[in-house]
Design an enzyme around this catalytic site. Structure first.
Site, PDB file in Angstrom:
ATOM      1  N   HIS A  30       0.827  -1.204   0.000  1.00  8.43           N
ATOM      2  CA  HIS A  30       0.000   0.000   0.000  1.00  8.43           C
ATOM      3  C   HIS A  30       0.865   1.259   0.000  1.00  8.43           C
ATOM      4  O   HIS A  30       1.583   1.506   0.961  1.00  8.43           O
ATOM      5  CB  HIS A  30      -0.880  -0.034   1.250  1.00  8.43           C
ATOM      6  N   GLU A  57       0.289  -0.839  -4.632  1.00  6.99           N
ATOM      7  CA  GLU A  57      -0.830   0.086  -4.815  1.00  6.99           C
ATOM      8  C   GLU A  57      -0.243   1.489  -4.748  1.00  6.99           C
ATOM      9  O   GLU A  57       0.680   1.733  -3.955  1.00  6.99           O
ATOM     10  CB  GLU A  57      -1.850  -0.119  -3.690  1.00  6.99           C
ATOM     11  N   ASP A  59      -1.210   6.003  -5.645  1.00  3.34           N
ATOM     12  CA  ASP A  59      -2.261   7.012  -5.855  1.00  3.34           C
ATOM     13  C   ASP A  59      -1.779   8.044  -6.865  1.00  3.34           C
ATOM     14  O   ASP A  59      -0.646   8.527  -6.758  1.00  3.34           O
ATOM     15  CB  ASP A  59      -2.558   7.710  -4.524  1.00  3.34           C
ATOM     16  N   HIS A  72      -0.440  10.711  -2.277  1.00  2.00           N
ATOM     17  CA  HIS A  72      -1.775  10.335  -1.799  1.00  2.00           C
ATOM     18  C   HIS A  72      -2.752  11.501  -1.706  1.00  2.00           C
ATOM     19  O   HIS A  72      -3.856  11.447  -2.224  1.00  2.00           O
ATOM     20  CB  HIS A  72      -1.682   9.636  -0.434  1.00  2.00           C
ATOM     21  N   GLU A 131      -4.473   3.682  -8.288  1.00  2.00           N
ATOM     22  CA  GLU A 131      -5.700   4.297  -7.772  1.00  2.00           C
ATOM     23  C   GLU A 131      -5.799   5.710  -8.319  1.00  2.00           C
ATOM     24  O   GLU A 131      -4.947   6.560  -8.031  1.00  2.00           O
ATOM     25  CB  GLU A 131      -5.694   4.310  -6.235  1.00  2.00           C
TER      26      GLU A 131
END
Ligand code: G3P
Ligand code: MG
Length: 265
Positions: A30, A57, A59, A72, A131
């Site tokens: 993450h 993962e 962002d 993020h 994401e």
């Protein structure tokens, strides 16, 4: 009151999920291995690979000059020494900032572009969950730019697009029906597995607390969709989910790998 006991969750986890293969559940780091290195930075993604994650993962946002960057928050204060909005800065301005986020040993670490991250990850073979951070600001063209970059780098088969903004996922699917997609959600969502399947979205990314309620985890697993739960950092939670056959998105891929190895999967 809705939280199930660990024993009850284990009992439920022991139910044989329909339509699931015996494939090993996957571990996604993450924001990279963000327990060990500043989140969403090149060292965090390098560590994820070293620690044995199957994927990462990250962002994505757009800068004022339309560059895809990996960070993020919409704003700079929490993770950098800058202030203000990502959307109001050029890439050059952002890359002059420190992204060390108060962690020792990471002086000089910068906000990376999505291209830099993908180029670093390409030789590792890791999966990449991109994401699209379009819940606060719906960056114009972010879906198309991301798809084009991924295609140019030849990584389409290794990327999964997710977003809390489900219209963003709809745009990705309209631009490339073969793209792997997933719906992110945080709370209770009626028949989310049917909603996803009806729209050709192949993955569900529920928050950890969501799958601790009712029968949601097994409903999701039995739907045959890919289930990747976020953000799972506690060893008991990791064990329960990996044993049940769910993929996990974790800040601590080293721990998750250790837990999975202990299950003999
Ligand atoms: O993609 C899973 C998770 O990252 C979603 O929440 O806020 O950490 O981006 P957030
Ligand atoms: Mg995220």
């Amino acid at each position: 009151a809705f939280r199930l006991s660990y024993t009850l969750m284990r009992k439920r986890a022991a139910l044989p999920p329909k339509g699931r293969s015996c494939m090993q559940p996957k571990i996604f780091a993450h924001r990279g291995a963000s327990r060990y290195a500043p989140e969403n930075t090149l060292p965090a993604f390098a560590l994820a690979a070293e620690q044995g994650a199957d994927g990462v993962e990250l962002d994505v946002h757009l800068t004022r000059d339309d560059q895809l960057v990996v960070i993020h928050d919409e704003t700079l204060e929490r993770t950098t020494d800058g202030t203000g909005w990502v959307k109001d800065c050029t890439l050059a301005q952002l890359q002059a900032l420190s992204a060390a986020n108060g962690m020792d040993g990471f002086a000089g670490v910068r906000i990376p572009t999505l291209r830099q991250v993908l180029e670093q990850l390409r030789p590792t073979g890791l999966l990449v969950n991109i994401e699209l951070k379009t819940s606060v600001i719906w960056y114009a063209g972010i879906e198309q730019k991301t798809l084009e970059l991924v295609r140019d780098l030849g990584m389409a088969d290794r990327v999964i697009y997710s977003s809390f903004n489900h219209y963003s996922i709809g745009k990705v699917r309209a631009l490339d029906p073969s793209a792997r997609t997933a719906y992110l959600y945080a709370d209770i969502f009626c028949d989310v597995e049917k909603y996803a399947a009806a729209r050709g979205v192949g993955g569900l990314h529920p928050g950890l607390w969501n799958v601790k309620m009712a029968e949601f985890l097994h409903t999701y697993l039995n739907s045959g969709l890919d289930v990747r739960v976020w953000t799972v950092n506690d060893p008991d939670d990791l064990r329960w989910l990996l044993e049940a056959g769910a993929d996990v998105i974790t800040n601590d891929p080293a721990l998750a790998v250790q837990v999975r190895d202990g299950l003999g999967r």
